[in-house]
Design a protein around this motif. Structure first.
Motif, PDB file in Angstrom:
ATOM      1  N   CYS A 317       0.836  -1.206   0.000  1.00  0.00           N
ATOM      2  CA  CYS A 317       0.000   0.000   0.000  1.00  0.00           C
ATOM      3  C   CYS A 317       0.868   1.253   0.000  1.00  0.00           C
ATOM      4  O   CYS A 317       0.548   2.247  -0.677  1.00  0.00           O
ATOM      5  N   ILE A 320       2.231   1.710  -3.524  1.00  0.00           N
ATOM      6  CA  ILE A 320       1.175   2.226  -4.405  1.00  0.00           C
ATOM      7  C   ILE A 320       0.994   3.728  -4.184  1.00  0.00           C
ATOM      8  O   ILE A 320       0.838   4.505  -5.138  1.00  0.00           O
ATOM      9  N   VAL A 324       1.217   6.458  -7.485  1.00  0.00           N
ATOM     10  CA  VAL A 324       0.012   7.002  -8.123  1.00  0.00           C
ATOM     11  C   VAL A 324       0.025   8.519  -8.225  1.00  0.00           C
ATOM     12  O   VAL A 324      -0.739   9.093  -9.014  1.00  0.00           O
ATOM     13  N   ILE A 335      -4.417   4.643   1.140  1.00  0.00           N
ATOM     14  CA  ILE A 335      -4.342   3.489   0.247  1.00  0.00           C
ATOM     15  C   ILE A 335      -4.814   2.225   0.961  1.00  0.00           C
ATOM     16  O   ILE A 335      -5.494   1.373   0.367  1.00  0.00           O
TER      17      ILE A 335
END
Length: 356
Positions: A317, A320, A324, A335
């Protein structure tokens, strides 16, 4: 005279349902352990390599084995990414094991570290540290957050233990909900009237691994390590408690002592993890359900596997969040909620529901 058919008759085969024996259960546990360790290694490597400036794994390995302080890539890996990865490993394990212990203690499948007011207690203590003691850095939040989490947990357990019946799952859940509501309203009241507290608090409160250094890890690691060891020590007792208090007492178990030790374990784990990274949700809720679905409810296997599995989810997480919104990043708490909600819905579908 006996008919030939009767004389030659033999009892037919009995249809039985095969259940996996101890060997089959052990194989599943070992398989899950191997897969979890492999995924954890990949997640850790990604956490060290991925960011605003993506680096090859060869550079990561060189920085870890042959560190050169004059190399800017080595500085990024060792001084920035390595500490946040280690903090993520410790916090992920603590949140998941705390969630599994809470679910076993309260016999409540949706129990997680926020149930006993841990997050709200830590948040209120951090707000007090900011407004009263002018604490402005993440390292200074640690002791306030840990003290607040511990105080809130003790308060909930004291309220839930009142009466002749003592601490029951329902009373603990209700006491936790009430204390959480009160503390959350106090935090909101302070933040709405103090702009400095709001600006300093917002990134910690949403949950983040950013700007975490080794100092924060060393401050919180003793409590997290003690909580993990205590959880493993009471794992057999949690199995007995899951059968019901009457059955546990009939087996000679001291239910009151088990509940007290479990409460101390939750305080140590949640207090340390929340102090380090903030009140990150879903990790302590999803991971125990997922592990229990595949290896069963035995806490002797459930707790160590949660400690190995959960950090992977938290680190993924975090990765990510860095990808992003380059060159910036989304906080890992955001996340975790976005990823955790659909995963939890998938786990609790009726055909996949797992009882405690």
């Amino acid at each position: 005279m006996t008919p030939p058919q009767a004389a030659d008759a033999r009892p037919g085969p009995t249809t039985t349902t095969k259940r996996p024996g101890p060997a089959g259960g052990m194989r599943r546990v070992l398989l899950w352990l191997v897969l979890s360790v492999a995924v954890l290694a990949v997640a850790s490597a990604l956490s060290l390599a991925v960011g605003a400036n993506a680096l090859p794994l060869s550079t990561v390995w060189e920085a870890l084995t042959n560190y050169n302080a004059d190399n800017p890539d080595h500085l990024v890996i060792v001084e920035k990414r390595l500490p946040r990865t280690l903090v993520g490993l410790a916090a992920g394990a603590a949140f998941a094991v705390a969630g599994a212990v809470m679910q076993g203690l309260t016999r409540n499948p949706i129990a997680e570290p926020g149930l006993l007011g841990v997050n709200s207690g830590a948040s209120l203590a951090v707000v007090i540290g900011i407004t009263v003691f002018n604490v402005t850095d993440a390292g200074g939040y640690v002791w306030f957050a840990f003290a607040g989490a511990a105080a809130a947990s003790v308060l909930v357990y004291a309220i839930g233990s009142r009466g002749r019946e003592g601490s029951t799952p329902v009373k603990l859940a209700l006491a936790g909900a009430a204390v959480t509501a009160v503390l959350t309203s106090l935090v909101s009241a302070v933040l709405l009237t103090n702009r400095t507290a709001l600006d300093s608090m917002r990134f910690w409160q949403v949950g983040s691994l950013a700007a975490r250094d080794l100092d924060i890890l060393w401050r919180t690691l003793p409590s997290i390590a003690a909580g993990l060891l205590l959880a493993l020590a009471i794992s057999r007792a949690l199995n007995g408690l899951a059968l019901g208090e009457d059955v546990a007492r009939g087996l000679g178990q001291r239910v009151g002592l088990t509940r007290a030790l479990a409460a101390v374990c939750i305080v140590l784990l949640c207090g340390g993890a929340t102090a380090a990274v903030g009140p990150i949700g879903f990790i302590g809720l999803i991971v125990p359900h997922a592990v229990r679905h595949y290896v069963g409810p035995d806490h002797r296997a459930l707790l160590p596997l949660c400690a190995v599995t959960a950090p992977s989810l938290l680190l993924v997480c975090d990765v990510i969040g860095r990808v992003v919104s380059r060159p910036g990043e989304l906080q890992v708490g955001v996340i975790a909620a976005l990823v955790g909600a659909p995963l939890f819905i998938a786990l609790i579908r009726p055909r996949k529901a797992v009882s405690l």
